[in-house]
Scaffold this active site. Structure first.
Site, short mmCIF file in Angstrom:
data_model
loop_
_atom_site.label_atom_id
_atom_site.label_comp_id
_atom_site.label_asym_id
_atom_site.label_seq_id
_atom_site.Cartn_x
_atom_site.Cartn_y
_atom_site.Cartn_z
N ARG A 174 2.21 -40.77 49.44
CA ARG A 174 1.20 -41.83 49.38
C ARG A 174 1.42 -42.79 50.54
O ARG A 174 2.52 -42.87 51.09
CB ARG A 174 1.26 -42.58 48.04
CG ARG A 174 2.67 -42.98 47.61
CD ARG A 174 2.70 -43.47 46.19
NE ARG A 174 2.06 -44.77 46.07
CZ ARG A 174 2.65 -45.93 46.32
NH1 ARG A 174 3.92 -45.98 46.70
NH2 ARG A 174 2.01 -47.06 46.18
N ARG A 178 -2.53 -52.47 50.30
CA ARG A 178 -2.70 -53.58 49.35
C ARG A 178 -3.98 -54.32 49.67
O ARG A 178 -4.17 -54.76 50.81
CB ARG A 178 -1.53 -54.54 49.46
CG ARG A 178 -0.22 -53.90 49.06
CD ARG A 178 0.88 -54.93 49.14
NE ARG A 178 2.17 -54.28 48.94
CZ ARG A 178 3.32 -54.82 49.28
NH1 ARG A 178 3.36 -56.02 49.85
NH2 ARG A 178 4.45 -54.18 49.06
N ARG A 257 18.07 -36.26 59.68
CA ARG A 257 17.69 -37.07 60.85
C ARG A 257 18.77 -38.14 61.03
O ARG A 257 19.39 -38.57 60.07
CB ARG A 257 16.33 -37.74 60.65
CG ARG A 257 15.18 -36.77 60.85
CD ARG A 257 13.85 -37.49 60.88
NE ARG A 257 13.56 -38.23 59.69
CZ ARG A 257 13.31 -39.53 59.63
NH1 ARG A 257 13.34 -40.27 60.73
NH2 ARG A 257 13.02 -40.12 58.49
N ARG A 288 11.70 -49.38 66.14
CA ARG A 288 11.67 -50.79 65.73
C ARG A 288 12.78 -51.58 66.39
O ARG A 288 13.73 -50.99 66.92
CB ARG A 288 11.72 -50.94 64.21
CG ARG A 288 12.76 -50.08 63.53
CD ARG A 288 12.57 -50.15 62.01
NE ARG A 288 13.63 -49.38 61.36
CZ ARG A 288 13.95 -49.45 60.09
NH1 ARG A 288 13.29 -50.26 59.29
NH2 ARG A 288 14.91 -48.72 59.58
N GLU A 313 16.01 -49.33 67.62
CA GLU A 313 16.33 -48.16 66.81
C GLU A 313 15.52 -46.96 67.29
O GLU A 313 14.31 -47.06 67.43
CB GLU A 313 16.00 -48.49 65.36
CG GLU A 313 16.38 -47.44 64.37
CD GLU A 313 16.10 -47.89 62.94
OE1 GLU A 313 16.61 -48.94 62.52
OE2 GLU A 313 15.34 -47.18 62.26
N TYR A 361 18.05 -39.21 49.81
CA TYR A 361 18.03 -40.59 50.28
C TYR A 361 18.19 -41.50 49.06
O TYR A 361 17.42 -41.40 48.11
CB TYR A 361 16.72 -40.95 51.03
CG TYR A 361 16.80 -42.41 51.44
CD1 TYR A 361 17.51 -42.78 52.57
CD2 TYR A 361 16.28 -43.41 50.63
CE1 TYR A 361 17.68 -44.11 52.92
CE2 TYR A 361 16.44 -44.75 50.97
CZ TYR A 361 17.14 -45.08 52.11
OH TYR A 361 17.33 -46.40 52.43
N ASP A 363 18.68 -45.60 47.96
CA ASP A 363 18.88 -47.00 48.31
C ASP A 363 20.19 -47.46 47.67
O ASP A 363 20.71 -46.81 46.76
CB ASP A 363 17.71 -47.85 47.78
CG ASP A 363 16.59 -47.96 48.82
OD1 ASP A 363 16.92 -48.00 50.03
OD2 ASP A 363 15.41 -48.01 48.43
P1 FDA Z 1 27.68 -43.78 52.35
O1 FDA Z 1 27.18 -42.89 53.43
O2 FDA Z 1 27.49 -45.23 52.49
O3 FDA Z 1 29.25 -43.52 52.18
C1 FDA Z 1 29.84 -42.25 52.29
C2 FDA Z 1 31.23 -42.43 52.86
O4 FDA Z 1 31.91 -41.16 52.80
C3 FDA Z 1 31.23 -42.85 54.32
O5 FDA Z 1 31.97 -44.04 54.48
C4 FDA Z 1 31.88 -41.68 55.04
O6 FDA Z 1 32.67 -42.07 56.14
C5 FDA Z 1 32.73 -41.07 53.94
N1 FDA Z 1 33.05 -39.66 54.18
C6 FDA Z 1 32.19 -38.66 54.48
N2 FDA Z 1 32.86 -37.50 54.68
C7 FDA Z 1 34.18 -37.79 54.49
C8 FDA Z 1 35.38 -37.03 54.60
N3 FDA Z 1 35.36 -35.73 54.94
N4 FDA Z 1 36.56 -37.63 54.36
C9 FDA Z 1 36.62 -38.96 54.04
N5 FDA Z 1 35.50 -39.73 53.95
C10 FDA Z 1 34.31 -39.16 54.18
N6 FDA Z 1 19.62 -49.07 51.15
C11 FDA Z 1 19.02 -50.18 50.65
O7 FDA Z 1 19.10 -50.42 49.45
N7 FDA Z 1 18.36 -51.05 51.49
C12 FDA Z 1 18.25 -50.84 52.83
O8 FDA Z 1 17.65 -51.64 53.55
C13 FDA Z 1 18.87 -49.68 53.37
N8 FDA Z 1 18.81 -49.41 54.68
C14 FDA Z 1 19.33 -48.25 55.20
C15 FDA Z 1 19.20 -47.97 56.54
C16 FDA Z 1 19.70 -46.78 57.04
C17 FDA Z 1 19.56 -46.47 58.50
C18 FDA Z 1 20.34 -45.86 56.18
C19 FDA Z 1 20.86 -44.54 56.69
C20 FDA Z 1 20.51 -46.15 54.83
C21 FDA Z 1 19.99 -47.35 54.34
N9 FDA Z 1 20.14 -47.67 52.99
C22 FDA Z 1 19.55 -48.80 52.49
C23 FDA Z 1 20.85 -46.76 52.07
C24 FDA Z 1 22.33 -47.10 51.87
O9 FDA Z 1 23.02 -47.01 53.10
C25 FDA Z 1 22.90 -46.10 50.85
O10 FDA Z 1 22.33 -46.36 49.59
C26 FDA Z 1 24.37 -46.18 50.67
O11 FDA Z 1 24.98 -45.98 51.91
C27 FDA Z 1 24.81 -45.09 49.73
O12 FDA Z 1 26.18 -45.12 49.56
P2 FDA Z 1 27.02 -43.78 49.50
O13 FDA Z 1 28.36 -44.21 49.02
O14 FDA Z 1 26.32 -42.73 48.73
O15 FDA Z 1 27.05 -43.22 51.01
#
Ligand code: FDA
Length: 380
Positions: A174, A178, A257, A288, A313, A361, A363
């Site tokens: 979608r 608004r 990506r 952006r 970015e 993905y 949040d």
């Molecule tokens: P996350 O990726 O944060 O953590 C995973 C960890 O595992 C990392 O620190 C990594 O180093 C570690 N790891 C991976 N492999 C490993 C290995 N082999 N050994 C040891 N450690 C390892 N959300 C939101 O609510 N509002 C927002 O505005 C945004 N904006 C946003 C922008 C962008 C560009 C992205 C990519 C994401 C967002 N998010 C967001 C989402 C937010 O980043 C996301 O919800 C959290 O990072 C999720 O947390 P996780 O713990 O799942 O993953």
């Protein structure tokens, strides 16, 4: 290792599991291959200006989940920041998401909500959304060609490095329009930014005598003691790294990506007057620009009045060496994910969570909510 639980990854998913386990009396070790905790939510102050920069892209906290809201408020308070996004198209700035202000500015008109709705409905009649053969036809079927071409087509092409005519229609379900002047970006009950910054919040979650954090420690590095071979089967593991990496890409690599960030300190008090400006057109290579001081207007007396930090970015497909940011989710990815889920079910003593561990993905509030559920249902 002397712990009751090993958490791989110190992002919000891993930290939530660790915090809950520690609070219930268990000893937890958290490892992360990065040199800091917090995963992608991590932020740091730019050294010359003191302005807080979100190192892995702008992070805005928002949720309508009361349990998550109460939980996060144990570790930080939130500011009253309300997120708004603008977009530059043909050198003119418009409000997003597309709303009555965007439509009236674009058509140089003063349509009422009903008039604008009728216009968009008429313009959208060129294609049927259900029959759309590609993203372009779907976009036109949802909002009509003029608005699609101005605000969606080139921006999407930049995000995907692909002409929307050859992107599958399902990439968008979608396109919200608004029919009022509300340009609040999020619709959630609560939103804001952590008052003392993200890192203070994340550090407070890990600040418990039962939690031992080891940074610069890769789970797949067999030269360090807490590696996969040495721990799986010996201690319960919550793994939040990429699921395909865990299984040595046995079912193929899942595609992502990534983003490239170009940060600059400028000798100007205010560069763009707002925190996020999108660039909708093809002739600007970035998608952006973030200007971080605008996330914290309440810090105006602490931040310099003659300097600012901006971050451009750029979006592209990730290679295996890049940071995986957004799942691409092709039909092959979906088939691969199902195969990995089967493998994960058979991996006794290991739970897979977070955005990388589930190839979704999420949040921040979703990552925290899903970690709280895993804790309550599978670990507590
Ligand atoms: P996350 O990726 O944060 O953590 C995973 C960890 O595992 C990392 O620190 C990594 O180093 C570690 N790891 C991976 N492999 C490993 C290995 N082999 N050994 C040891 N450690 C390892 N959300 C939101 O609510 N509002 C927002 O505005 C945004 N904006 C946003 C922008 C962008 C560009 C992205 C990519 C994401 C967002 N998010 C967001 C989402 C937010 O980043 C996301 O919800 C959290 O990072 C999720 O947390 P996780 O713990 O799942 O993953």
């Amino acid at each position: 290792m002397g712990s009751d639980l090993l958490v791989v990854g110190s992002g919000l998913f891993g930290l939530t599991i660790a915090e809950r386990a520690a609070a219930s009396g268990r000893k937890v070790t958290v490892i992360d291959r990065r040199s800091h905790i917090g995963g992608n939510a991590y932020s740091e102050n730019e050294p010359t200006t003191g302005i807080e920069v979100h190192r892995y892209g702008a992070h805005l906290f928002h949720t309508s989940n009361q349990k998550v809201w109460e939980y996060v408020n144990r570790f930080t308070s939130f500011t009253s920041y309300v997120h708004r996004v603008y977009t530059n198209h043909n050198g003119v700035v418009f409000p997003l998401p597309i709303n009555l202000g965007t439509i009236n500015q674009f058509f140089e008109a003063a349509y009422s909500p009903d008039e604008a709705r009728a216009l968009v409905h008429e313009l959208a009649g060129e294609f049927e959304a259900d029959d759309a053969a590609n993203l372009e036809e779907k976009g036109i079927a949802l909002i009509g060609r003029p608005l699609y071409e101005a605000f969606i087509r080139d921006y999407t092409a930049k995000q995907w490095q692909t002409d929307p005519k050859v992107l599958p229609a399902e990439v968008i379900s979608r396109l919200p329009v608004r029919y009022n002047y509300d340009n609040r970006y999020f619709n959630d009950t609560w939103e804001g930014l952590p008052t003392d910054g993200y890192t203070a919040w994340l550090e407070r979650m890990a600040d418990h005598a039962n939690i031992d954090v080891k940074l610069n420690t890769d789970f797949f590095d067999e030269s360090q003691p807490l590696n996969r071979q040495a721990t799986v089967g010996q201690v319960p593991v919550v793994y939040t790294g990429p699921v395909d990496r865990y299984f040595d890409y046995a079912e193929g690599a899942l595609s992502w990506r990534t983003l490239d960030f170009e940060q600059e300190v400028l000798s100007v008090g205010d560069f763009q007057g707002t925190s996020v400006m999108n660039y909708a057109d093809a002739d600007v290579p970035y998608t952006r620009i973030h200007e971080f001081k605008h996330f914290h207007p309440e810090r105006a007396d602490r931040y310099p009045s003659d300097k600012t930090v901006i971050m451009r970015e750029y979006s592209r497909f990730a290679t295996r060496d890049d940071e995986p940011y957004y799942p691409v989710n092709t039909p092959e990815d979906r088939a691969g994910l199902l195969a990995y889920r089967e493998l994960a079910k058979g991996e006794t003593g290991v739970l897979f969570g977070g955005r990388l561990g589930t190839y979704q993905y999420l949040d921040m509030h979703m990552a925290i909510g899903s970690a709280l559920s895993m804790w309550n249902n599978q670990l507590a």
